[in-house]
Motif scaffolding. Sequence first.
Motif, short mmCIF file in Angstrom:
data_model
loop_
_atom_site.label_atom_id
_atom_site.label_comp_id
_atom_site.label_asym_id
_atom_site.label_seq_id
_atom_site.Cartn_x
_atom_site.Cartn_y
_atom_site.Cartn_z
N TYR A 202 -107.60 -1.18 -8.12
CA TYR A 202 -107.73 -2.56 -8.60
C TYR A 202 -107.68 -3.51 -7.43
O TYR A 202 -106.78 -3.46 -6.59
N ASN A 203 -108.69 -4.38 -7.34
CA ASN A 203 -108.76 -5.40 -6.30
C ASN A 203 -108.13 -6.67 -6.86
O ASN A 203 -108.72 -7.36 -7.69
N SER A 204 -106.93 -6.98 -6.39
CA SER A 204 -106.17 -8.11 -6.94
C SER A 204 -106.74 -9.45 -6.51
O SER A 204 -106.52 -10.46 -7.20
N LYS A 205 -107.49 -9.48 -5.43
CA LYS A 205 -108.07 -10.74 -4.97
C LYS A 205 -109.30 -11.11 -5.80
O LYS A 205 -109.45 -12.25 -6.24
N LEU A 206 -110.17 -10.14 -6.04
CA LEU A 206 -111.38 -10.38 -6.81
C LEU A 206 -111.20 -10.09 -8.30
O LEU A 206 -112.09 -10.40 -9.10
N LYS A 207 -110.07 -9.48 -8.65
CA LYS A 207 -109.75 -9.13 -10.03
C LYS A 207 -110.81 -8.21 -10.64
O LYS A 207 -111.35 -8.47 -11.72
N VAL A 208 -111.08 -7.11 -9.94
CA VAL A 208 -112.05 -6.12 -10.41
C VAL A 208 -111.48 -4.72 -10.20
O VAL A 208 -110.68 -4.47 -9.29
N PHE A 209 -111.91 -3.80 -11.07
CA PHE A 209 -111.55 -2.39 -10.95
C PHE A 209 -112.72 -1.63 -10.32
O PHE A 209 -113.88 -1.99 -10.49
N HIS A 210 -112.39 -0.52 -9.62
CA HIS A 210 -113.40 0.40 -9.11
C HIS A 210 -112.94 1.84 -9.35
O HIS A 210 -111.73 2.14 -9.33
N VAL A 254 -121.17 3.36 -9.40
CA VAL A 254 -121.89 2.16 -9.83
C VAL A 254 -122.75 2.40 -11.07
O VAL A 254 -123.25 1.43 -11.66
N GLY A 255 -122.95 3.65 -11.48
CA GLY A 255 -123.79 3.87 -12.65
C GLY A 255 -123.64 5.25 -13.25
O GLY A 255 -123.36 6.22 -12.54
N VAL A 256 -123.83 5.34 -14.57
CA VAL A 256 -123.94 6.62 -15.27
C VAL A 256 -125.21 6.55 -16.11
O VAL A 256 -125.66 5.46 -16.51
N TYR A 257 -125.79 7.71 -16.39
CA TYR A 257 -127.03 7.73 -17.16
C TYR A 257 -126.78 7.23 -18.58
O TYR A 257 -125.84 7.70 -19.25
N GLU A 258 -127.60 6.29 -19.03
CA GLU A 258 -127.37 5.61 -20.30
C GLU A 258 -127.30 6.56 -21.49
O GLU A 258 -126.48 6.39 -22.39
N VAL A 329 -127.75 -3.27 -7.00
CA VAL A 329 -126.45 -3.12 -6.35
C VAL A 329 -126.61 -3.23 -4.84
O VAL A 329 -125.86 -3.96 -4.17
N ASP A 330 -127.60 -2.53 -4.30
CA ASP A 330 -127.82 -2.57 -2.85
C ASP A 330 -128.31 -3.94 -2.40
O ASP A 330 -127.90 -4.44 -1.34
N THR A 331 -129.16 -4.56 -3.18
CA THR A 331 -129.65 -5.91 -2.84
C THR A 331 -128.49 -6.89 -2.75
O THR A 331 -128.38 -7.67 -1.80
N CYS A 332 -127.61 -6.83 -3.75
CA CYS A 332 -126.43 -7.70 -3.74
C CYS A 332 -125.53 -7.42 -2.55
O CYS A 332 -125.07 -8.34 -1.87
N ALA A 333 -125.29 -6.14 -2.28
CA ALA A 333 -124.38 -5.77 -1.18
C ALA A 333 -124.93 -6.22 0.17
O ALA A 333 -124.18 -6.67 1.04
N ARG A 334 -126.25 -6.12 0.36
CA ARG A 334 -126.84 -6.55 1.63
C ARG A 334 -126.77 -8.06 1.78
O ARG A 334 -126.55 -8.57 2.88
N ARG A 335 -126.94 -8.78 0.69
CA ARG A 335 -126.87 -10.25 0.76
C ARG A 335 -125.45 -10.74 1.00
O ARG A 335 -125.26 -11.79 1.63
N ARG A 336 -124.47 -10.00 0.49
CA ARG A 336 -123.08 -10.46 0.59
C ARG A 336 -122.30 -9.68 1.65
O ARG A 336 -121.06 -9.64 1.59
N ILE A 337 -122.98 -9.08 2.58
CA ILE A 337 -122.31 -8.19 3.52
C ILE A 337 -121.19 -8.89 4.29
O ILE A 337 -120.21 -8.26 4.68
N VAL A 347 -119.60 -4.31 -9.65
CA VAL A 347 -119.13 -4.51 -11.02
C VAL A 347 -120.32 -4.98 -11.84
O VAL A 347 -120.76 -6.12 -11.75
N ALA A 348 -120.87 -4.08 -12.65
CA ALA A 348 -122.07 -4.39 -13.42
C ALA A 348 -121.75 -5.15 -14.69
O ALA A 348 -122.56 -5.95 -15.15
N GLU A 349 -120.59 -4.89 -15.25
CA GLU A 349 -120.22 -5.54 -16.50
C GLU A 349 -118.89 -6.27 -16.32
O GLU A 349 -117.93 -5.70 -15.80
N PRO A 350 -118.81 -7.53 -16.75
CA PRO A 350 -117.55 -8.26 -16.62
C PRO A 350 -116.47 -7.62 -17.46
O PRO A 350 -116.74 -6.98 -18.49
N ALA A 351 -115.23 -7.79 -17.02
CA ALA A 351 -114.11 -7.22 -17.76
C ALA A 351 -113.98 -7.88 -19.12
O ALA A 351 -114.33 -9.04 -19.32
N GLU A 352 -113.49 -7.10 -20.08
CA GLU A 352 -113.30 -7.62 -21.42
C GLU A 352 -112.14 -8.62 -21.43
O GLU A 352 -111.16 -8.46 -20.70
#
Length: 373
Positions: A202-210, A254-258, A329-337, A347-352
């Motif tokens: 859990y990233n407490s600064k960004l409030k996201v799980f991985h 970052v992903g599982v098959y739908e 995901v890669d496009t975002c990561a390269r832009r925000r490097i 994080v593809a889906e916001p937390a509930e």
Amino acid sequence: MGKMLNNSGGCSKRKCRCPCFMVLTMLAATIEMAAAQSTERPILHTNEAYVEEVTRAATLAVNDPMAVFAFVLNSLPDQVKVYPTENYYYFTFTQGGAPYAGNIRIELGDGDKVTVHFVYYQDLSEWHQEAPLTHIVLDASQGVGIEKIDRLVYRLSYSGKSVVFALNDLSRVKPPTGALGRDENFIGPIFDESAIRFFLVYNSKLKVFHYILDETVRVADEFFPTRRSDRILVGKRTGFAFYRDRFLDRKILVGVYEGNYRLNTYFDGPFDQLPDNFVEGEMLRQAILDVSPGLKGKIDRFGSSPDGAVRYLIKPYASYQTESQLYGVDTCARRRIRAPTYYQCFVAEPAESDLDAPRAGVKRKAKQLTLRP
């Protein structure tokens, strides 16, 4: 080797002790090596065995939960290993040409509280996604005995048959040095039913799980890079998609098959195998409340509602159908490097903000969820 033995002319104890000893030693080594190799070979599955299984006459009373439970328990050896970390022991069988699936789950609560769930149903498929589910809680009222033998070891008994269920002890499993960022907290280790291990962080600064791939053990999959980015790796067996972090030596799910997620297969991702047995104190609940403060007073320390009917959903990864759907995901990561929000790219889906997922005891294999667009 045979020629050596034939040319020896038959060894006398006095004159040929050393050569014979060498030959016997070599034979023993060869046999030992062959035995070791045979245990490491794959397990062969044949169409013949499959055909004979699905066509055999079977008279199991599938409408009687205790009859099905007796069948399952009597089909097991005296001791089994429960690998998934939410303590599911999965099984399948075929009856009348129809596939069935189910699980026995040993749900551990605070203190010595133990609840045993038994679930089975006709298995789901792309062409048949609705099937009635049978769920019962097993206890002494049905004649089922539940005995704690040791930490994470329980014996279930019914109608003269006893089976020891050894839960997976990952209490000593920790992320390697350098695998966590300075703003991240390790919630616990996960053994998914796919046979892939993860670290929930859990990233407490960004409030996201991985979910971080555990590579401290041999990973039971082979990965291939996507066509547009060698940082996105996809499992040939599981379909799990990981991103190779640019700053830390780790891979982030970052992903599982739908289709796997929709049908609740073994490859729907680790959201349904949280590290319940290894969560320390209030760590998980505090992380959830940090993201969704409106749940204060509504969840226990595992993120479940007081009645156990629903559970907080931790699913930051996407459900994808084509490789191209992972490229963002890669496009975002390269832009925000160089940005502090770099890890939000995974994080593809916001937390509930509220409870979302049916609790483990009453789900098929995992949770029956409606996918977001």
